[in-house]
Write a protein that holds these residues in place. Structure first.
Motif, PDB file in Angstrom:
ATOM      1  N   ASP A 198      13.446 -16.249   5.906  1.00  0.00           N
ATOM      2  CA  ASP A 198      12.082 -16.631   6.320  1.00  0.00           C
ATOM      3  C   ASP A 198      11.470 -15.546   7.206  1.00  0.00           C
ATOM      4  N   TYR A 199      12.287 -15.005   8.114  1.00  0.00           N
ATOM      5  CA  TYR A 199      11.818 -13.909   8.957  1.00  0.00           C
ATOM      6  C   TYR A 199      11.446 -12.694   8.105  1.00  0.00           C
ATOM      7  N   ILE A 200      12.312 -12.371   7.151  1.00  0.00           N
ATOM      8  CA  ILE A 200      12.074 -11.206   6.293  1.00  0.00           C
ATOM      9  C   ILE A 200      10.800 -11.391   5.478  1.00  0.00           C
ATOM     10  N   THR A 201      10.606 -12.596   4.907  1.00  0.00           N
ATOM     11  CA  THR A 201       9.405 -12.881   4.114  1.00  0.00           C
ATOM     12  C   THR A 201       8.139 -12.751   4.954  1.00  0.00           C
ATOM     13  N   ASP A 202       8.186 -13.341   6.151  1.00  0.00           N
ATOM     14  CA  ASP A 202       7.036 -13.249   7.058  1.00  0.00           C
ATOM     15  C   ASP A 202       6.739 -11.794   7.401  1.00  0.00           C
ATOM     16  N   TYR A 203       7.780 -11.018   7.641  1.00  0.00           N
ATOM     17  CA  TYR A 203       7.628  -9.603   7.984  1.00  0.00           C
ATOM     18  C   TYR A 203       6.991  -8.832   6.833  1.00  0.00           C
ATOM     19  N   GLU A 204       7.443  -9.072   5.627  1.00  0.00           N
ATOM     20  CA  GLU A 204       6.922  -8.335   4.469  1.00  0.00           C
ATOM     21  C   GLU A 204       5.485  -8.731   4.155  1.00  0.00           C
ATOM     22  N   GLU A 205       5.158 -10.015   4.341  1.00  0.00           N
ATOM     23  CA  GLU A 205       3.797 -10.478   4.056  1.00  0.00           C
ATOM     24  C   GLU A 205       2.791  -9.963   5.089  1.00  0.00           C
ATOM     25  N   ASN A 206       3.264  -9.688   6.284  1.00  0.00           N
ATOM     26  CA  ASN A 206       2.381  -9.194   7.350  1.00  0.00           C
ATOM     27  C   ASN A 206       2.859  -7.826   7.837  1.00  0.00           C
ATOM     28  N   TYR A 207       3.324  -7.026   6.894  1.00  0.00           N
ATOM     29  CA  TYR A 207       4.013  -5.775   7.229  1.00  0.00           C
ATOM     30  C   TYR A 207       3.158  -4.832   8.064  1.00  0.00           C
ATOM     31  N   LYS A 208       1.909  -4.630   7.671  1.00  0.00           N
ATOM     32  CA  LYS A 208       1.065  -3.677   8.405  1.00  0.00           C
ATOM     33  C   LYS A 208       0.892  -4.102   9.860  1.00  0.00           C
ATOM     34  N   LYS A 237       5.709   0.389  -0.488  1.00  0.00           N
ATOM     35  CA  LYS A 237       5.673  -0.735  -1.434  1.00  0.00           C
ATOM     36  C   LYS A 237       5.044  -1.980  -0.817  1.00  0.00           C
ATOM     37  N   LEU A 238       5.023  -2.026   0.511  1.00  0.00           N
ATOM     38  CA  LEU A 238       4.488  -3.204   1.201  1.00  0.00           C
ATOM     39  C   LEU A 238       3.074  -2.972   1.723  1.00  0.00           C
ATOM     40  N   LEU A 239       2.460  -1.832   1.350  1.00  0.00           N
ATOM     41  CA  LEU A 239       1.130  -1.494   1.842  1.00  0.00           C
ATOM     42  C   LEU A 239       0.188  -1.176   0.688  1.00  0.00           C
ATOM     43  N   THR A 240      -1.087  -1.528   0.860  1.00  0.00           N
ATOM     44  CA  THR A 240      -2.106  -1.117  -0.099  1.00  0.00           C
ATOM     45  C   THR A 240      -2.500   0.326   0.202  1.00  0.00           C
ATOM     46  N   ASN A 241      -3.252   0.940  -0.686  1.00  0.00           N
ATOM     47  CA  ASN A 241      -3.696   2.317  -0.460  1.00  0.00           C
ATOM     48  C   ASN A 241      -4.544   2.433   0.803  1.00  0.00           C
ATOM     49  N   ASP A 242      -5.415   1.429   1.031  1.00  0.00           N
ATOM     50  CA  ASP A 242      -6.255   1.437   2.238  1.00  0.00           C
ATOM     51  C   ASP A 242      -5.395   1.319   3.499  1.00  0.00           C
TER      52      ASP A 242
END
Length: 415
Positions: A198-208, A237-242
């Motif tokens: 759950d921590y990892i998922t939250d981190y990846e979804e809000n990575y920036k 992989k966890l970031l958009t171009n912007d």
């Protein structure tokens, strides 16, 4: 005649008060420079001694009044340092490059500083338990940080210990090490594994957001190189171009901070750029720009000040009322440089555009009040209070002057 003497005495009193006030300020700056210099020397000495297993000497290094004054900063710095050491010990145990006894000795030394939570006790206990089991048995295999013996006994460092270490690191905003710990939690411990995931998922979804947050405290404490290294190793992989562009611009901004800090009179300048800059103090702050202009934006006053001149010889030439980012869309603070410009842009997302834009970081710009698509109707005349999506809005005439005169590479300071 009596009146004239009274006025003279009053002038003399005011002069003395101003002189005393100036003296106190200068003494304060001088003391701060000295304290910061001594702090770095003492902590560097501590790290060197601790790294060389000179634990007693390392601890005595911290018995200094200067470090007592900076106790909060010291605790934060030591927490970062010890968390990193614990992580390296765990990796060394998995690679069989450190003995359990040596690991326990180091962890017990760290424990004496009372900075890491109870998860450290659990890790020490787990290693000690395994050490007793294997004292008369040869270790045959190490797999995924699980030390197995020839009597089929095993110690999984990646159960409750890694979960707690991960949570501790996460709460300390040490997200990089936190994720390493969470990834080591065993699937055999279903509840712990689910919490870690759950921590990892939250981190990846809000990575920036987590990535930027992790370096805020480092920058505040002037660990610019470490902050740059963390940002530079971002997971594309966890970031958009912007978002990648935003991260790259943030790296450049921190490099400018580091440049200011490592330059001449670095302590003075570094502290100065964090305070309000005024015409009366700017020429004592050793702030340079690569052009003949310097721009300072005071967020509290919603005012942009333009200075002309050179290092310690600046004169205020323009003062523009402006409007910065709303709550949740704040204009970034920091040191930046002008990078590009244009006469017009239109944002479909917000159904508005602006004239005479000047870029200083990613999508952040100085520009005119917002216009409709026809470029003829101003949609919002608000100035003097936050109202934008993060850019800095100026009157159309002011934006035009800014566009015409503020060249690329001009330094921008926002605080």
């Amino acid at each position: 005649m009596y009146s004239d003497k009274s006025k003279n005495r009053n002038r003399l009193s005011i002069f003395k008060l101003l002189s005393l006030f100036t003296f106190i300020i200068l003494m304060g700056f001088t003391a701060n420079i000295y304290l910061n210099s001594r702090y770095r020397l003492l902590t560097t000495s501590f790290y060197n001694k601790f790294n060389n297993y000179e634990f007693s000497d390392a601890k005595s290094t911290l018995d200094n009044k200067i470090l007592t004054i900076k106790r909060n900063k010291l605790n934060n710095d030591l927490t970062y340092y010890f968390t990193d050491i614990v992580n390296k010990i765990c990796i060394s145990l998995s690679n069989n490059t450190i003995t359990s006894n040596d690991a326990i000795d180091i962890l017990n030394e760290i424990k004496d500083y009372n900075l890491l939570n109870s998860s450290l006790d659990k890790l020490i206990s787990a290693i000690d338990e395994n050490n007793n089991i294997t004292s008369n048995n040869e270790i045959e295999e190490i797999d995924d940080l699980s030390i197995k013996t020839n009597d089929n006994s095993s110690l999984n460092y990646n159960e409750d210990n890694y979960l707690n270490l991960g949570i501790s690191a996460f709460n300390s905003k040490d997200y990089e090490n936190a994720i390493k710990y969470f990834n080591l939690v065993s699937k055999d411990s279903l509840n712990d594994y689910k919490i870690a995931q759950d921590y990892i998922t939250d981190y990846e979804e809000n990575y920036k957001e987590y990535l930027l947050e992790s370096i805020d405290e480092l920058v505040a404490n002037k660990y610019y190189t470490k902050a740059i290294n963390i940002l530079s190793n971002y997971n594309s992989k966890l970031l958009t171009n912007d978002e990648i562009t935003e991260i790259e611009n943030k790296i450049n901004s921190i490099k400018l901070f580091r440049e200011e800090y490592s330059g001449e009179d670095s302590e003075y300048t570094s502290n100065a750029i964090l305070q309000e800059i005024t015409p009366s103090n700017i020429n004592g702050l050793s702030i340079a720009s690569k052009t003949s202009y310097l721009v300072y934006l005071n967020l509290a006053k919603q005012t942009t000040y333009v200075y002309e001149g050179s290092n310690n010889n600046w004169n205020l030439v323009k003062e523009f009322i402006c409007s910065t980012g709303l709550e949740g869309k704040e204009t970034p603070k920091g040191i930046f440089s002008v990078t590009d410009r244009g006469e017009w842009f239109y944002a479909e997302e917000f159904q508005q555009g602006a004239k005479y834009w000047v870029q200083f970081m990613g999508d952040y710009l100085f520009h005119s009040l917002p216009f409709d698509e026809t470029q003829s109707t101003i949609l919002d005349y608000t100035l003097g209070t936050p109202s934008s999506h993060g850019c800095i809005r100026l009157n159309v005439e002011d934006a035009k002057w800014f566009y015409d005169n503020i060249d690329n590479d001009t330094k921008i300071i926002i605080n």
